[in-house]
Design an enzyme around this catalytic site. Structure first.
Site, mmCIF file in Angstrom:
data_model
loop_
_atom_site.group_PDB
_atom_site.id
_atom_site.type_symbol
_atom_site.label_atom_id
_atom_site.label_comp_id
_atom_site.label_asym_id
_atom_site.label_seq_id
_atom_site.Cartn_x
_atom_site.Cartn_y
_atom_site.Cartn_z
ATOM 1 N N HIS A 19 22.437 5.502 -39.144
ATOM 2 C CA HIS A 19 22.888 4.564 -38.128
ATOM 3 C C HIS A 19 24.240 3.973 -38.524
ATOM 4 O O HIS A 19 24.686 4.125 -39.669
ATOM 5 C CB HIS A 19 21.845 3.473 -37.935
ATOM 6 C CG HIS A 19 20.596 3.970 -37.272
ATOM 7 N ND1 HIS A 19 19.380 3.362 -37.397
ATOM 8 C CD2 HIS A 19 20.381 5.062 -36.474
ATOM 9 C CE1 HIS A 19 18.477 4.030 -36.702
ATOM 10 N NE2 HIS A 19 19.056 5.062 -36.147
ATOM 11 N N GLY A 66 22.739 10.446 -31.839
ATOM 12 C CA GLY A 66 21.345 10.011 -31.771
ATOM 13 C C GLY A 66 20.939 9.447 -30.418
ATOM 14 O O GLY A 66 19.959 9.905 -29.823
ATOM 15 N N ASP A 71 18.487 12.646 -32.049
ATOM 16 C CA ASP A 71 17.224 12.417 -32.756
ATOM 17 C C ASP A 71 16.129 13.334 -32.212
ATOM 18 O O ASP A 71 15.312 13.876 -32.964
ATOM 19 C CB ASP A 71 16.797 10.952 -32.618
ATOM 20 C CG ASP A 71 17.751 9.994 -33.321
ATOM 21 O OD1 ASP A 71 18.465 10.447 -34.234
ATOM 22 O OD2 ASP A 71 17.774 8.803 -32.957
ATOM 23 N N ASP A 91 18.824 1.537 -40.016
ATOM 24 C CA ASP A 91 19.161 0.147 -40.300
ATOM 25 C C ASP A 91 17.989 -0.756 -39.901
ATOM 26 O O ASP A 91 17.708 -0.920 -38.710
ATOM 27 C CB ASP A 91 20.419 -0.251 -39.519
ATOM 28 C CG ASP A 91 20.986 -1.574 -39.969
ATOM 29 O OD1 ASP A 91 20.259 -2.347 -40.616
ATOM 30 O OD2 ASP A 91 22.166 -1.841 -39.675
ATOM 31 N N HIS A 98 17.876 2.818 -28.820
ATOM 32 C CA HIS A 98 17.066 4.044 -28.719
ATOM 33 C C HIS A 98 15.956 4.037 -29.763
ATOM 34 O O HIS A 98 15.598 5.071 -30.313
ATOM 35 C CB HIS A 98 17.952 5.280 -28.879
ATOM 36 C CG HIS A 98 18.669 5.367 -30.189
ATOM 37 N ND1 HIS A 98 19.599 4.440 -30.593
ATOM 38 C CD2 HIS A 98 18.594 6.266 -31.206
ATOM 39 C CE1 HIS A 98 20.058 4.771 -31.784
ATOM 40 N NE2 HIS A 98 19.455 5.867 -32.182
ATOM 41 N N ASP A 101 13.184 6.667 -29.807
ATOM 42 C CA ASP A 101 13.555 7.967 -30.346
ATOM 43 C C ASP A 101 13.477 7.968 -31.873
ATOM 44 O O ASP A 101 13.083 8.964 -32.494
ATOM 45 C CB ASP A 101 14.968 8.348 -29.907
ATOM 46 C CG ASP A 101 15.069 8.548 -28.403
ATOM 47 O OD1 ASP A 101 14.026 8.758 -27.768
ATOM 48 O OD2 ASP A 101 16.195 8.487 -27.861
ATOM 49 N N ARG A 107 7.849 9.804 -36.789
ATOM 50 C CA ARG A 107 6.462 10.219 -36.580
ATOM 51 C C ARG A 107 6.323 11.731 -36.680
ATOM 52 O O ARG A 107 5.396 12.235 -37.323
ATOM 53 C CB ARG A 107 5.987 9.741 -35.204
ATOM 54 C CG ARG A 107 4.607 10.238 -34.827
ATOM 55 C CD ARG A 107 4.244 9.869 -33.397
ATOM 56 N NE ARG A 107 3.028 10.553 -32.990
ATOM 57 C CZ ARG A 107 2.990 11.796 -32.538
ATOM 58 N NH1 ARG A 107 4.114 12.500 -32.424
ATOM 59 N NH2 ARG A 107 1.837 12.359 -32.193
#
Length: 200
Positions: A19, A66, A71, A91, A98, A101, A107
């Site tokens: 990020h 991203g 992402d 961060d 987002h 995402d 996950r």
């Protein structure tokens, strides 16, 4: 749940994400580990890829930014077995437009059991592991069995729901639930005519 085994080849396919406030950290870490990273295939999102390619002077396959789908691109590559190792410097102190995402990417990395480094300390431990230069057999849950159980459960629920609807449609309404009988109307009271009406 049973497990399957999937191999990670010796030269790894590494996804690199950072990020905005973490791009400097990722660039410094990558510069320090340049020789190790050069032995692998690198992928990065958005401007991070351009920065790393310029700083390291090694090829980096660049995906979308991203927030514009990068992402999700990485997540799809993980699910397809095209990413072996994810370095994701996110961060924790800044709100992210987002964020769904970001959570989805982390996950899916856990779902497919690939190593993930979210800070420099973890990334240092992982990049220096002897497993980075050798094949590795990772264990995956048997998701085929999981999907079959969900399909069977869904089919059974559909059959039960359809049978319940058909049963209701086949049962004719009874008098008690279709017609509410009216109470008989009371007749008005009429005084008997005894010949005294109107007398004084």
């Amino acid at each position: 749940m049973t497990t399957n085994v999937a191999g990670l080849s010796a030269p790894k396919h590494i996804g690199l994400v950072a990020h905005d406030h973490k791009k400097v950290d990722l660039t410094e870490w990558a510069r320090f580990n340049r020789d190790l990273l050069a032995a692998h295939t690198l992928y990065a999102t958005g401007t991070t890829g351009s920065m790393l390619e310029r700083e390291l002077d090694i090829p980096v396959e660049k995906l979308k930014s991203g927030p514009l789908g990068g992402d999700q691109q990485l997540g799809a590559m993980i699910a397809e077995g095209d990413i072996d190792f994810l370095v994701f410097f996110w961060d924790p102190l800044e709100p992210l437009p987002h964020e769904p995402d970001v959570k989805a990417l982390l996950r899916i990395a856990v779902v497919w059991n690939i190593p993930v480094a979210c800070n420099r300390a973890t990334a240092d431990f992982l990049i220096s592991s002897p497993l980075m230069g050798s094949e590795y057999q990772r264990h995956l849950p048997d998701y085929d069995g999981y999907l079959r159980r969900r399909e069977n459960k869904g089919s059974r629920g559909n059959r039960e729901g359809r049978a319940s609807r058909e049963g209701r449609e086949a049962t004719p309404p009874t008098r008690s639930d279709s017609v509410v009988p009216l109470r008989p109307r009371r007749q008005p009271l009429i005084a008997p005519d005894d010949g005294t009406a109107g007398s004084q």
